[in-house]
Design a protein around this motif. Sequence first.
Motif, PDB file in Angstrom:
ATOM      1  N   UNK A   1       0.962  -1.387  -0.013  1.00 25.25           N
ATOM      2  CA  UNK A   1       0.092   0.467  -0.363  1.00 25.25           C
ATOM      3  C   UNK A   1       0.810   1.162   0.189  1.00 25.25           C
ATOM      4  N   UNK A   2       0.660   2.034  -0.523  1.00 23.47           N
ATOM      5  CA  UNK A   2       1.524   3.637  -1.203  1.00 23.47           C
ATOM      6  C   UNK A   2       1.449   4.431   0.115  1.00 23.47           C
ATOM      7  N   UNK A   3       2.489   5.002   0.373  1.00 24.53           N
ATOM      8  CA  UNK A   3       1.926   5.455   1.485  1.00 24.53           C
ATOM      9  C   UNK A   3       2.098   7.279   1.504  1.00 24.53           C
ATOM     10  N   UNK A   4       0.928   7.941   1.925  1.00 17.47           N
ATOM     11  CA  UNK A   4       0.033   9.282   1.558  1.00 17.47           C
ATOM     12  C   UNK A   4       1.150  10.140   2.176  1.00 17.47           C
ATOM     13  N   UNK A   5       1.530  10.953   1.468  1.00 18.47           N
ATOM     14  CA  UNK A   5       1.643  11.767   1.999  1.00 18.47           C
ATOM     15  C   UNK A   5       0.941  13.431   2.727  1.00 18.47           C
ATOM     16  N   UNK A   6       2.378  13.564   4.107  1.00 18.38           N
ATOM     17  CA  UNK A   6       1.237  14.915   4.527  1.00 18.38           C
ATOM     18  C   UNK A   6      -0.015  15.667   3.888  1.00 18.38           C
ATOM     19  N   UNK A   7       0.571  16.443   2.376  1.00 18.43           N
ATOM     20  CA  UNK A   7       0.497  17.567   1.154  1.00 18.43           C
ATOM     21  C   UNK A   7      -0.970  16.909   1.090  1.00 18.43           C
ATOM     22  N   UNK A   8      -1.004  15.236   0.415  1.00 17.95           N
ATOM     23  CA  UNK A   8      -2.093  14.152   0.017  1.00 17.95           C
ATOM     24  C   UNK A   8      -3.345  14.483   1.354  1.00 17.95           C
ATOM     25  N   UNK A   9      -2.364  14.467   2.653  1.00 15.46           N
ATOM     26  CA  UNK A   9      -3.839  13.994   3.697  1.00 15.46           C
ATOM     27  C   UNK A   9      -4.007  15.173   4.152  1.00 15.46           C
ATOM     28  N   UNK A  10      -3.010  16.793   3.807  1.00 19.48           N
ATOM     29  CA  UNK A  10      -3.913  17.554   3.654  1.00 19.48           C
ATOM     30  C   UNK A  10      -5.433  18.037   3.324  1.00 19.48           C
ATOM     31  N   UNK A  11      -4.499  17.832   1.897  1.00 17.36           N
ATOM     32  CA  UNK A  11      -5.819  18.140   0.650  1.00 17.36           C
ATOM     33  C   UNK A  11      -7.010  17.191   1.014  1.00 17.36           C
ATOM     34  N   UNK A  12      -6.895  16.069   0.883  1.00 20.77           N
ATOM     35  CA  UNK A  12      -8.223  15.423   1.806  1.00 20.77           C
ATOM     36  C   UNK A  12      -9.177  16.227   2.338  1.00 20.77           C
ATOM     37  N   UNK A  13      -8.512  16.116   3.536  1.00 22.50           N
ATOM     38  CA  UNK A  13      -8.784  17.012   4.449  1.00 22.50           C
ATOM     39  C   UNK A  13      -9.817  18.162   4.314  1.00 22.50           C
ATOM     40  N   UNK A  14      -9.025  18.944   3.870  1.00 29.31           N
ATOM     41  CA  UNK A  14      -9.963  20.688   3.413  1.00 29.31           C
ATOM     42  C   UNK A  14     -10.970  20.301   2.481  1.00 29.31           C
ATOM     43  N   UNK A  15     -11.204  19.261   1.005  1.00 31.94           N
ATOM     44  CA  UNK A  15     -11.746  18.906   0.888  1.00 31.94           C
ATOM     45  C   UNK A  15     -13.421  18.374   1.331  1.00 31.94           C
ATOM     46  N   UNK A  16     -13.253  18.222   2.830  1.00 24.04           N
ATOM     47  CA  UNK A  16     -14.299  17.414   3.130  1.00 24.04           C
ATOM     48  C   UNK A  16     -14.658  18.727   4.332  1.00 24.04           C
ATOM     49  N   UNK A  17     -14.166  20.196   4.266  1.00 21.04           N
ATOM     50  CA  UNK A  17     -14.461  21.679   5.193  1.00 21.04           C
ATOM     51  C   UNK A  17     -14.922  22.568   4.528  1.00 21.04           C
ATOM     52  N   UNK A  18     -15.920  22.399   5.521  1.00 21.72           N
ATOM     53  CA  UNK A  18     -17.020  24.364   4.601  1.00 21.72           C
ATOM     54  C   UNK A  18     -16.761  25.066   5.395  1.00 21.72           C
ATOM     55  N   UNK A  19     -16.048  25.956   5.270  1.00 15.56           N
ATOM     56  CA  UNK A  19     -15.286  27.382   6.068  1.00 15.56           C
ATOM     57  C   UNK A  19     -16.839  28.262   5.777  1.00 15.56           C
ATOM     58  N   UNK A  20     -17.563  28.823   6.952  1.00 14.65           N
ATOM     59  CA  UNK A  20     -18.165  29.716   6.729  1.00 14.65           C
ATOM     60  C   UNK A  20     -17.418  30.884   7.774  1.00 14.65           C
ATOM     61  N   UNK A  21     -18.362  32.198   8.263  1.00 15.33           N
ATOM     62  CA  UNK A  21     -17.776  33.588   8.956  1.00 15.33           C
ATOM     63  C   UNK A  21     -17.431  32.998  10.036  1.00 15.33           C
ATOM     64  N   UNK A  22     -17.879  31.639  10.794  1.00 11.65           N
ATOM     65  CA  UNK A  22     -17.919  31.351  12.521  1.00 11.65           C
ATOM     66  C   UNK A  22     -17.053  29.596  11.908  1.00 11.65           C
TER      67      UNK A  22
END
Length: 113
Positions: free
Chosen positions: A1-22
């Motif tokens: 199994x290929x190792x996930x880089x920190x950059x790939x991990x962060x990209x996956x994480x932020x793709x699941x975050x919806x930022x609002x004003x709060x």
Amino acid sequence: MATITREELETRFWAKVQKTDGCWLWTGKISRHTGYGEFSQGVKHSKIGAHRFAYELLMGPIPPGMQIDHVKSRGCTNRHCVNPTHLEVVTLAENVLRGDGPSAQNARKTHCK
């Protein structure tokens, strides 16, 4: 199994975050047991609370034995929120006492009936 880089991990994480004003709302998997967001770090059995991942990513490590609290006094009680300005490192006791459960309610009482 290929190792996930920190950059790939962060990209996956932020793709699941919806930022609002709060709150920054986690749109990924929610634990049916706790109601908190869950983030898989790509290795079998390596789930972490989405709010914990965000805190460590943006604020630094969480000391062993400590918890992350959604701080009510900052206007946040949303378990889906991953905004680190709404989160604080606390002990288990502090986290419980800040809540609305029976232990916290009893601790706030000033007189007996």
